[in-house]
Design an enzyme around this catalytic site. Sequence first.
Site, PDB file in Angstrom:
ATOM      1  N   SER A 158      -8.475  43.243 -15.540  1.00 62.15           N
ATOM      2  CA  SER A 158      -9.589  42.703 -16.306  1.00 62.15           C
ATOM      3  C   SER A 158      -9.035  41.805 -17.397  1.00 62.15           C
ATOM      4  O   SER A 158      -8.192  42.235 -18.201  1.00 62.15           O
ATOM      5  CB  SER A 158     -10.417  43.826 -16.945  1.00 62.15           C
ATOM      6  OG  SER A 158     -11.322  43.302 -17.906  1.00 62.15           O
TER       7      SER A 158
ATOM      8  N   HIS B  26     -15.856  29.043 -18.905  1.00 65.19           N
ATOM      9  CA  HIS B  26     -17.235  28.538 -18.812  1.00 65.19           C
ATOM     10  C   HIS B  26     -18.201  29.631 -18.369  1.00 65.19           C
ATOM     11  O   HIS B  26     -19.420  29.443 -18.452  1.00 65.19           O
ATOM     12  CB  HIS B  26     -17.311  27.313 -17.900  1.00 65.19           C
ATOM     13  CG  HIS B  26     -17.271  27.606 -16.432  1.00 65.19           C
ATOM     14  ND1 HIS B  26     -17.721  26.710 -15.490  1.00 65.19           N
ATOM     15  CD2 HIS B  26     -16.832  28.681 -15.710  1.00 65.19           C
ATOM     16  CE1 HIS B  26     -17.572  27.212 -14.281  1.00 65.19           C
ATOM     17  NE2 HIS B  26     -17.028  28.402 -14.389  1.00 65.19           N
TER      18      HIS B  26
ATOM     19  N   ARG C  47      -8.773  29.171 -14.647  1.00 68.15           N
ATOM     20  CA  ARG C  47      -9.624  28.175 -13.996  1.00 68.15           C
ATOM     21  C   ARG C  47     -11.038  28.717 -13.843  1.00 68.15           C
ATOM     22  O   ARG C  47     -11.257  29.768 -13.240  1.00 68.15           O
ATOM     23  CB  ARG C  47      -9.070  27.790 -12.621  1.00 68.15           C
ATOM     24  CG  ARG C  47      -9.906  26.683 -11.967  1.00 68.15           C
ATOM     25  CD  ARG C  47      -9.270  26.124 -10.718  1.00 68.15           C
ATOM     26  NE  ARG C  47      -9.480  26.984  -9.559  1.00 68.15           N
ATOM     27  CZ  ARG C  47      -9.445  26.546  -8.291  1.00 68.15           C
ATOM     28  NH1 ARG C  47      -9.193  25.263  -8.053  1.00 68.15           N
ATOM     29  NH2 ARG C  47      -9.625  27.373  -7.293  1.00 68.15           N
TER      30      ARG C  47
ATOM     31  N   GLY D  37      -8.233  34.758 -11.216  1.00 63.96           N
ATOM     32  CA  GLY D  37      -8.001  33.743 -10.192  1.00 63.96           C
ATOM     33  C   GLY D  37      -8.748  33.931  -8.898  1.00 63.96           C
ATOM     34  O   GLY D  37      -8.502  33.180  -7.943  1.00 63.96           O
TER      35      GLY D  37
END
EC number: 2.1.1.-
Length: 482
Positions: free
Chosen positions: A348, A368, A364, A294
């Site tokens: 981690s 990607h 979030r 985060g």
Amino acid sequence: MERQPKSLCDATQLLETANIISDTVQTIIAEWSAEAKAPQGSGKQNAPMLPSRELFDAQRTILAAVGKLTELVSDPSARILEVATQFQESRSLYIAAERRIPDLLAAGDEGGVHIDQISQKAKIEPRKLARILRYLCSIGIFKQTGPDTFANNRISAALVSNEPLRAYVQLVNSEGFTASDRLPHTLLHPDTGPSYDVAKTAWQNAVCTKKTRWEWLEERVAPEQLLESGGHYPGIPSLVMGLPPREDDGLVARPELEIMGLSMVGGGRVFGTAHVYDFPWASLGDALVVDVGGGVGGFPLQLSKVYPQLRFIVQDRGPVVKQGLEKVWPRENPEALHQGRVQFVEHSFFDTNPTEGADIYFLRYVLHDWSDDYCVRILAAIRSSMAAHSRLLICDQVMNTTIGDPDLDSAPSPLPANYGYHTRFSHSRDITMMSCINGIERTPAEFKGLLQAAGLKLKKIWDCRSQVSLIEAVLPEMNGFR
């Protein structure tokens, strides 16, 4: 090359696009009128600074139509040259943001500030700076109020006193831009071209390192190294005017680390506000939300101000959570810290999650960053800590294509099914991920494949008022009971 005559199909598409624009304009004007009449803070979906669903759909439709018009009416060769040089738009915006031009203009007269005055404060030769600002004015960023005077418009004003948004502009235009410069070479190299290794990207070539980007960001170096990377990356422009003083150990932190953390807050405010309102957070009561990877806790920061019952654990690498605990939250929401509603844990995400049975695990802009094998490891590490009631929310772009996807809504014909121009940032970020970390922005089918490989099942894709969606996943045996 001879000019090619337009066909009847072209004319039909032009008329259809014009009709879409005409209808959509009426919707936008009606929604603008409704916003103007509504009491402050009483948005149609209880979302300050967020458009109504109707306005959001109209905005992306008309932007897609503008792109279709550009395709239909542009001279092909001129269009190719235009796109080939558009990187200069980004560089000009970077210069303006880095030198805080929006703030300089905001402090001046409404009628505009003379270029000589702007130049003196920005430390850029006036004639050169004026050309940069005229360029930006021509694409709707800033406005020219006289032969040599400039002012903010509604677009450039978004950067005024907005350090997180400024940081995002810096992020993609510093080492990110240099990495994109090396991408063509990296794609053709026999070793790096086919690789999805996070340490074999255009970015490593750009900054001349074998470290991953995260390891490099967390380095402490001698001040002079900030401008002498040994590679193609020149460092932050303002460092040319003076290096930071050495700390007690003779070293300094890379400024890019702080820029990275702050930019995640800025990007979250732009595309993340919808996720605060387009998912039923209020129904969760005092649920525990674990933000995995985060950063400084940018999204919990947004949630904490709207849903005061929610509790949060922010997990990330040590230096990043330290920045959130010591710098960001004390400034942005000290009350939540004092109440113990938010905790910061070094972790981690490749390791089994230390928080078992949380109500929501939130990812979030994490997946990607990574190629498929890494993503399966990340998801499996969360799955092993999930309870029957737990849900995983993946906050990432869900990529559509111009031909459409059965799991996603499509734009009206003859517009591109993925809303074309509206998704330019999404595709740009996809290539940025490729350049910097071999990351991937994924389609619905690709997300389903990752989840299945990790022992999870996709329950729903939440279509939010954003280019970024929420993908809800659950343990397979619970899917029928949700």
